[in-house]
Design a protein around this motif. Sequence first.
Motif, PDB file in Angstrom:
ATOM      1  N   GLU A 613       0.808  -1.211   0.000  1.00 56.62           N
ATOM      2  CA  GLU A 613       0.000   0.000   0.000  1.00 56.62           C
ATOM      3  C   GLU A 613       0.850   1.274   0.000  1.00 56.62           C
ATOM      4  O   GLU A 613       0.337   2.393  -0.166  1.00 56.62           O
ATOM      5  N   ALA A 614       2.155   1.102   0.241  1.00 53.99           N
ATOM      6  CA  ALA A 614       3.011   2.290   0.364  1.00 53.99           C
ATOM      7  C   ALA A 614       3.152   2.971  -1.003  1.00 53.99           C
ATOM      8  O   ALA A 614       3.217   2.315  -2.029  1.00 53.99           O
ATOM      9  N   ARG A 615       3.215   4.359  -1.010  1.00 54.36           N
ATOM     10  CA  ARG A 615       3.359   5.150  -2.221  1.00 54.36           C
ATOM     11  C   ARG A 615       4.418   6.224  -1.994  1.00 54.36           C
ATOM     12  O   ARG A 615       4.500   6.816  -0.910  1.00 54.36           O
ATOM     13  N   ILE A 616       5.209   6.476  -3.126  1.00 54.58           N
ATOM     14  CA  ILE A 616       6.301   7.453  -3.009  1.00 54.58           C
ATOM     15  C   ILE A 616       6.165   8.435  -4.162  1.00 54.58           C
ATOM     16  O   ILE A 616       6.106   8.042  -5.339  1.00 54.58           O
ATOM     17  N   SER A 617       6.109   9.767  -3.870  1.00 54.67           N
ATOM     18  CA  SER A 617       6.046  10.821  -4.891  1.00 54.67           C
ATOM     19  C   SER A 617       7.358  11.582  -4.847  1.00 54.67           C
ATOM     20  O   SER A 617       7.851  11.911  -3.765  1.00 54.67           O
ATOM     21  N   ILE A 629       6.288   6.282  -7.600  1.00 56.12           N
ATOM     22  CA  ILE A 629       6.782   4.918  -7.652  1.00 56.12           C
ATOM     23  C   ILE A 629       6.241   4.123  -6.490  1.00 56.12           C
ATOM     24  O   ILE A 629       5.754   4.677  -5.498  1.00 56.12           O
ATOM     25  N   ASN A 630       6.315   2.749  -6.649  1.00 52.01           N
ATOM     26  CA  ASN A 630       5.933   1.814  -5.596  1.00 52.01           C
ATOM     27  C   ASN A 630       7.205   1.227  -5.021  1.00 52.01           C
ATOM     28  O   ASN A 630       8.147   0.925  -5.764  1.00 52.01           O
ATOM     29  N   PRO A 631       7.277   1.048  -3.663  1.00 54.33           N
ATOM     30  CA  PRO A 631       8.503   0.526  -3.065  1.00 54.33           C
ATOM     31  C   PRO A 631       8.892  -0.834  -3.608  1.00 54.33           C
ATOM     32  O   PRO A 631      10.078  -1.201  -3.576  1.00 54.33           O
ATOM     33  N   SER A 632       7.939  -1.541  -4.168  1.00 52.05           N
ATOM     34  CA  SER A 632       8.277  -2.877  -4.681  1.00 52.05           C
ATOM     35  C   SER A 632       8.828  -2.808  -6.095  1.00 52.05           C
ATOM     36  O   SER A 632       9.251  -3.815  -6.654  1.00 52.05           O
TER      37      SER A 632
END
Length: 674
Positions: A613-617, A629-632
């Motif tokens: 569920e984590a999200r990075i902008s 991006i997604n951490p995975s």
Amino acid sequence: MHLKSYLFLLVILCCVNQADAQLNAQVTGDAIDQGNNCYTITQDQEFQVGGVWYNNPIDFDTDFTIFYQNNFGSRDLDGADGMALVFKDNPTPILGDPGGGLGYSGITPSLTIEFDTFQNADFGDPAGDHISIMRNGNPNHNLSTNLAGPVLAIDTNPDIEDGIAHDVRIEWDASTNTLSVFFDCLLRLTFTDNVKDTIFSGDNSVFFGFVGSTGGDTNIHEVCFNRVSFVDNLQLDDEVICENGEVQVDATIPSGITYSWSPTNGVSDPDSPNPILSPAETTTYTVTISDVCGETTTEELTVTVKSLITTEPVFNPVSPICEGDTLNPLPPTSEDQITGTWSPELNNSTTTTYTFTPLALECAPETTLVIEVIPSEIPTFTPVDPVCPGEFLADLPTISNNNITGTWTPAINNTVTTVYTFTPDLGQGCATSTTLEILITDPDIPTFNPIDPICVGETLQDLPITSNEGITGSWSPALNNMVTTLYLFEPDPGQCASDNVSLEIQVIPISQLSIDIDLSSEAFSQNQVAVINVSGGTGAYEFQLNNGDWRKENTFSNLQGCEDYEIRARETSGCSNIAAVNFRVLDYPKFFTPNGDFRNDSWNIECLKDQAEARISIYDRYGKMLAFINPSSLGWDGTYNGAFMPTNDYWFRVEYLNKEGQPKVFTSNFTLKR
């Protein structure tokens, strides 16, 4: 000792002495006795007054003559004040006023012959040093108390302060009541009066003395006697010597010129004032003395010669004594009535030969006396070993090792250290008392090294049966490795050791531990801190991080992000399981280098790869979003719409769940390097 040698020794040791004669004098004030009938009346110092008085009585009904010498010092122009011969009605020493009072002013009733060396105009003094006869202690020549004079002491010379001893002769003629004063052999002054009645109220006993003084001006003043006609003890004393002995006599007078002794037999020098007299038999000697004034006088003395005693003095023998016993003083007089002294001092510790030396005029030989001192015999006993309080203590032996019998005091006591005294029975010679100490010692306390705690069921080694001090014994109860137990040590008999010694061995139960991790710092913090909490044990723990060293602190700091960690915990006693837990902390890369070298070519937060569920902008410095991006995923490659972004700082915003599952947001920046 050979008789001839004995006689010679007796002469040397016993029969030489000195004959002297003295007036009965007493000094007062600043006066000083020089000895041999000479006195310093004053020293050469300001305002001194001194005197010498005699308790030899004078009767003015009888003729008398006084011969003496005066020294008035050597100061003339600034010298003062002079001396005086004073007759008064009692022998008590007294002083009058100093200075012009010459030390006699104020003495009354009195008759004074004054020798004044200072001119006091108020007193009517002439210019030169003068002589006068005064009454009742008044030095003023202008008054009726001036009985005769003043006249110059020397008719041709006004100065007698010349440092020379001047001869003075005072004569009293009782038949004419005339007093004559001679100075340096010349008659200078006379006075006629019945002074016994007019001054001394008929007193038969008048006494005399010399006084003198200084004032602001000074001089030394001295007086020395030649002879006094009415004083017997100024003459030579009779002497006693032993046969073949000798005695030295001294007939010297200050003004004497020639001396002649008769008879001359036994006289070492007939013309000497102080010859040695050694007559063979009792002899009366006469010495004729001529003085500086041509006056002659004779003195007599008898030298009695005592026969030598050839037999030694007799003393009763002294019985032997034991060492240390009282030794009575030896008698000073022998059985045949010879008196003397003993030497050396009495010694009650060793056999000694004592010598008796008769007094000089006993004319007897020495003798000796041996006093035997028998050494003390000290009883000897075998020492008694120390015992413990209350331990059996046998009676002490009543016969010593050297066969001396006796008794002991006090009674045997096995509770306290005691000194016992052995007193020998009577009739055993010089046997003496002795002592023996028996020590009652405090018990030794056995000590043992402590035993480390063990875990329940762990092997327990046998306890040592010998203490650190070498005390042997046994332990009770039997060893038990299941429960903490107190063991008691019982010393073997005969060791004087305490039995009140114990040793506890702690048996620790096995604990089942569980742990959890408390990340006390915020996610993505610069200093990631983990705190370990343990349950199920005693509270005494140690901790290990990733197989590192065990430590007692339960906090680990400065943890690196995105790594897997294992924390383990156990009881410090070792009596527990080892509890373990794995965890990781959140962190992000601070830079990346998208240059195609396959190292740090993309940027992502791998710590969150398990959070779908984590999200990075990602944003540039102006807030423009460049990527999402997604951490995975592989992460951001440093491009925007296919174009390479330049080296610079870029910002990001991450949405994630914390360890409690709660949504969180974190923003920060990183650096792109080309």
